[in-house]
Design a protein around this motif. Structure first.
Motif, PDB file in Angstrom:
ATOM      1  N   ALA A 151      -4.500  -1.350   4.004  1.00  0.00           N
ATOM      2  CA  ALA A 151      -4.512  -2.180   2.803  1.00  0.00           C
ATOM      3  C   ALA A 151      -5.281  -1.490   1.678  1.00  0.00           C
ATOM      4  CB  ALA A 151      -5.123  -3.540   3.109  1.00  0.00           C
ATOM      5  N   THR A 161      -3.170  -5.248  -1.928  1.00  0.00           N
ATOM      6  CA  THR A 161      -2.749  -5.577  -0.559  1.00  0.00           C
ATOM      7  C   THR A 161      -3.941  -6.080   0.225  1.00  0.00           C
ATOM      8  OG1 THR A 161      -1.077  -3.806  -0.640  1.00  0.00           O
ATOM      9  CG2 THR A 161      -1.645  -4.690   1.534  1.00  0.00           C
ATOM     10  N   ARG A 329       4.268  -3.518   5.568  1.00  0.00           N
ATOM     11  CA  ARG A 329       3.559  -4.305   4.561  1.00  0.00           C
ATOM     12  C   ARG A 329       4.516  -5.365   4.049  1.00  0.00           C
ATOM     13  NH1 ARG A 329       3.472  -5.643  -0.536  1.00  0.00           N
ATOM     14  NH2 ARG A 329       1.466  -6.048  -1.591  1.00  0.00           N
TER      15      ARG A 329
END
Length: 483
Positions: A151, A161, A329
């Motif tokens: 992230a 993220t 993701r």
């Protein structure tokens, strides 16, 4: 060694949409021939009995027998006592236990050699393992520290993220197959580039997707390189696919990068239709000398529907193919859905490998810089070698990635790949990257191999090309029609 048995069900899946307006037995024979040429049906595989395949495909036994007969006369099948019809390649030598006089060089796998510092990082990561041994080791989502590191990497590249948007997988291929299984129902339309990564379209087709191809063109003389945007947008708007699979950075095999403005238009069109787009970015950071600033594809997503942009990544191309760690993701809701579905097939990614990648993520900028130097040298070496030895071939200009999508000037890619095997060089033919047999004029050649391997590959390719020009394989009436 006994031949591999291919069931009627398995062959039906491989055949895909094989039926044409022509004669059924010819269309069936052509499709099996193509699958054998590009390796999806391995040589020495035993095909289903005529009656079984006919029942499965809704054909008469006579039709299947005629198709097998055509393949047999063209040299793609031979009869083995007690084993039925077994696939082979015309002109290939009979199996033998005698070693080949040519050492085999496999350029079918476009992968870099392992990053030199990997062993040291692995040793350090092993010291982190004891604190995880108290648990079960089963986790369908991934270690918190690795999800946090991934992230943070996306945030550093301009894409906000959170760890709950990350699932760690067993490589990128596992990620693509899991997404296909969860998101695609039989008969759903799926947008896909052509040419493209073979294992992606195989996963999407195995999930039951109806593939809707959109062309991507390499940067060749006289060509308009990149994505056919008009066709791409039209496919999104008129076909309303549930899913799309794209490689927007250094597309495999063409090496093309989608411009930022085009990304925005494509993502906006997908958002209007509710189409989820998967961006495969396993090669996305292998920049050599690309001009411009390109962040992750999802950074260009419509602010109203960011959940429709899903990213797949891994360290398989940047660090080492044997390190089987990838990730997805996506929106947290989709991550939870994927985690629930994943438990039916596997219980998580190996913990030690996750610990290794957690440490590697911290060093990724330096790793990528060293890879850039290696890839630049490989690209320039291959481009120069092809220009000297094969001046009639068209070699594209690429500014990143790991492969060249070379135009041979004639539809002989499968024949050349077969001739190269006789010289100890394994290269996939162009149709391996197409959906329905296209790209016989093209050959994918990786430039991610070292200075010792490339001269060997060029020597073998030159011998294969020379032998092909002198003694072309018998024309079956199929290859010449495919471009």
């Amino acid at each position: 060694m006994s031949p591999n048995q291919l069931t009627a069900r398995a062959l039906e899946t491989l055949l895909g949409e094989w039926r044409t307006n022509g004669t059924a037995y010819r269309a069936l024979a052509d499709r099996i021939r193509l699958l054998t040429l590009d390796g999806r049906i391995p040589t020495d595989s035993r095909l289903p009995a005529e009656r079984d395949l006919g029942t499965r495909l809704g054909l008469s036994r006579t039709t299947v027998t005629a198709a097998y007969g055509q393949l047999r006369s063209a040299g793609y099948l031979h009869s083995v006592q007690g084993s039925g019809s077994v696939t082979r390649l015309p002109g290939a030598p009979e199996p033998t236990d005698t070693p080949s006089q040519h050492p085999v060089l496999d350029l079918g796998q476009a992968v870099l050699p392992a990053w030199p510092g990997l062993a040291e990082v692995a040793a350090l990561a092993a010291a982190d393992l004891p604190r995880h041994l108290g648990g079960s080791g089963f986790d369908p989502v991934g270690l918190p520290e690795l999800r946090q590191a991934i992230a943070e990497r996306y945030r550093a590249r301009g894409l906000p993220t959170e760890p709950d948007q990350i699932m760690v997988t067993v490589g990128a291929q596992h990620a693509i197959a899991l997404l296909a299984r969860v998101l695609v129902n039989r008969g759903d339309r799926v947008l896909i580039e052509t040419p493209t990564y073979p294992h992606a379209y195989e996963a999407l087709r195995a999930a039951g997707g109806r593939l809707m191809p959109v062309s991507v063109t390499a940067a060749l003389p006289g060509a308009d390189p990149g994505w056919d945007e008009a066709a791409l947008l039209q496919t999104l708007e008129r076909s309303n696919p549930v899913l799309g699979y794209l490689m927007p950075d250094f597309q495999n095999p063409t090496g093309q990068t989608m411009p930022v403005a085009q990304r925005e238009r494509v993502l906006a069109a997908a958002a209007r239709q509710g189409t989820l787009l998967i961006s495969d970015e396993t090669i996305g950071e292998l920049d050599i000398d690309r001009v411009g600033d390109f962040g992750p594809f999802a950074a260009s997503a419509d602010a109203a529907r960011p959940d429709l942009a899903v990213t797949v990544g891994s360290v398989g191309k940047s660090v080492w193919g044997g390190l089987r760690v990838g990730w997805i993701r996506a929106d947290p809701g989709l991550i939870r859905k994927l985690a629930a579905a994943r438990l039916a097939n596997d219980l998580g990614t190996p913990v030690l490998e996750q610990l290794i990648v957690t440490r590697l993520i911290e060093q990724l900028p330096d790793i990528l810089e060293s890879r850039r130097l290696l890839l630049r040298a490989g690209r320039d070496r291959l481009t120069e070698g092809l220009a000297q030895r094969f001046p009639e071939w068209q070699v594209p200009a690429v500014d990143g990635g790991i492969t060249l999508w070379v135009n041979l000037g004639r539809p002989v890619s499968s024949q050349l790949a077969l001739a190269a095997r006789a010289q100890g060089l394994l290269l996939p033919a162009g149709p391996r990257f197409g959906i329905d047999g296209a790209f016989e004029r093209f050959l994918r050649i990786p430039f991610c191999y070292g200075p010792d391997d490339m001269p060997r590959a060029l020597d073998a390719l030159a011998l294969a090309w020379e032998s092909l020009l002198r003694h072309p394989l018998p024309d079956t009436g199929y290859l010449a029609d495919v471009v």
